[in-house]
Design a protein around this motif. Sequence first.
Motif, short mmCIF file in Angstrom:
data_model
loop_
_atom_site.label_atom_id
_atom_site.label_comp_id
_atom_site.label_asym_id
_atom_site.label_seq_id
_atom_site.Cartn_x
_atom_site.Cartn_y
_atom_site.Cartn_z
N ALA A 212 -35.70 26.01 45.38
CA ALA A 212 -36.86 25.87 44.49
C ALA A 212 -37.85 27.00 44.78
O ALA A 212 -37.55 27.93 45.55
CB ALA A 212 -37.50 24.51 44.69
N LEU B 256 -38.43 17.40 45.00
CA LEU B 256 -37.51 18.55 45.09
C LEU B 256 -36.08 18.06 45.29
O LEU B 256 -35.13 18.61 44.72
CB LEU B 256 -37.94 19.49 46.23
CG LEU B 256 -39.26 20.25 45.98
CD1 LEU B 256 -39.78 20.86 47.27
CD2 LEU B 256 -39.08 21.33 44.92
N LYS C 183 -42.06 23.60 52.60
CA LYS C 183 -41.41 24.92 52.66
C LYS C 183 -39.92 24.76 52.95
O LYS C 183 -39.08 25.45 52.37
CB LYS C 183 -42.08 25.80 53.71
CG LYS C 183 -43.49 26.22 53.33
CD LYS C 183 -43.98 27.32 54.24
CE LYS C 183 -45.27 26.99 54.90
NZ LYS C 183 -45.73 28.02 55.83
N ILE D 272 -38.14 23.58 49.89
CA ILE D 272 -38.00 24.68 48.92
C ILE D 272 -36.72 25.45 49.20
O ILE D 272 -35.94 25.76 48.29
CB ILE D 272 -39.25 25.60 48.96
CG1 ILE D 272 -40.43 24.89 48.28
CG2 ILE D 272 -38.98 26.95 48.30
CD1 ILE D 272 -41.77 25.58 48.46
N TYR E 124 -42.33 28.00 44.93
CA TYR E 124 -43.74 27.62 44.80
C TYR E 124 -44.51 28.83 44.31
O TYR E 124 -44.49 29.89 44.93
CB TYR E 124 -44.28 27.13 46.15
CG TYR E 124 -45.79 26.90 46.18
CD1 TYR E 124 -46.44 26.16 45.19
CD2 TYR E 124 -46.57 27.41 47.22
CE1 TYR E 124 -47.82 25.96 45.23
CE2 TYR E 124 -47.94 27.20 47.28
CZ TYR E 124 -48.56 26.48 46.29
OH TYR E 124 -49.91 26.27 46.32
#
Lengths: 183, 279
Positions: A119, A93, A111, A114, A121
């Motif tokens: 980003a 990432l 998490k 992200i 999921y």
Amino acid sequence: MEIKVITTPLDDEVIKGLRAGDKVFLTGFIYTARDAAHKRFIETLEKNEPLPIDIKGQIIYYCGPSPAPPGKVIGACGPTTSSRMDAYSPKLLSLGLKGMIGKGKRSQAVKEAISKYNAVYFGATGGAGALLSKSVISSEIVAYEDLGPEAIVKLGVDKMPLFVINDIYGNDLYEMGIAQYKF
Amino acid sequence: MREIHTDEIISTIERLFIDANINLSDEMLERLNKAVEEEKSPVGKEVIRELISNAQIAKNEQIPICQDTGLAVTFLEIGQDVHIVGLNLEDAIAEGVRRGYKNGYLRKSCCDPFTRKNTGDNTPPTIHTKIVPGEHIRIVVLPKGGGSENYGEVRMLVPSDGKEGVKSFVLEMVKKGGPNPCPPIIVGVGIGGNFEMSAILSKEALMMPMGERNKDPEMAKLELELLEEINRTGIGPQGYGGTVTALDVHIKSMPCHIASLPVAVNIQCHAHRKKEAIL
């Protein structure tokens, strides 16, 4: 339910519009990679060598399909459990990977990455390998062919049905779902 | 005495594994159709609709329901008046598996525990045999995926744990699995016997028809209580939240040692692939 139609490569504006619980149809290109390919990615990076694919703006699908029968692009191709890739995902990432598709919960570190790197999921429905194969319109091995079913395959997908599980705002569909329906 | 040639066993095993992996049973389809109505979450309903559509696509396209076409679990009930001729029985079963996974384009998911090198043909199968009266062989195949099998456990409870101990163990396992074993799940519980027998009972429990209750009223009551409590966890289809976490709970039990209360939990994903034939 309402469906958001999105295309690859994912840009930050699209990602900002996604919320845990959304159903999306994804069109464009994605790359399969699971346990062995991830391990090799990280080993490559540790040697300061380039990855065999440019992951910037791309989406990785945790999937090891069943063999393609004659005349078919791919066999059944549902997701595998994502948590086995947790150790590798934050690094990818940080290098610009924008999306991951799999099933099951992610670690706190994933998490956080992200949110930090903008980003997303996605969950593909586990055990719906036949349904998911219908959205695959092309399939081409692009790296690590020696890994067999774990090789990196570039998949062309058209309206692949997914749910947003973890968004950039820190929401988690698994936690939200249990909180709402536990009684 | 009736002779059954292993050629017939090989071709039956091949056919059953392909059929099980591609064609979801009517029983499961009916159960999923009912589950769409029972489910309260819109996302959960959508997931179950995807599963129904998935089963139809697999059937039409003749591709597996799920890419994890499982380890080849095979149960045989062999009539004691049967004489098997041809190959060694276990070799014949393995050959049927080998052919089924090759000719059916099924994924080979069997590997060495440490080197992780794939055996290449999905053998060896897991074989359970029982000798029964009669002159037939009943073959049941249950290709079992890794995602759900990973959330099974055998635990030696103590007798004083009783029914409440069994319930909390089953719920613990369901919660531990959460979304990973691909709910909505079916839960097989083996109670009693000894260490290994409880595990076999839990697997046999998974093969009971949907909605069929244990003959013992106390066990039947426990099945329904467990089903209700599992569906109150909120895990729901795929773990996205909802009221249908389990489609059914089956218990198989037998007497155990005065010092023990062995319990096994075996979890089955919604891709419950079971097919049988009688030779």
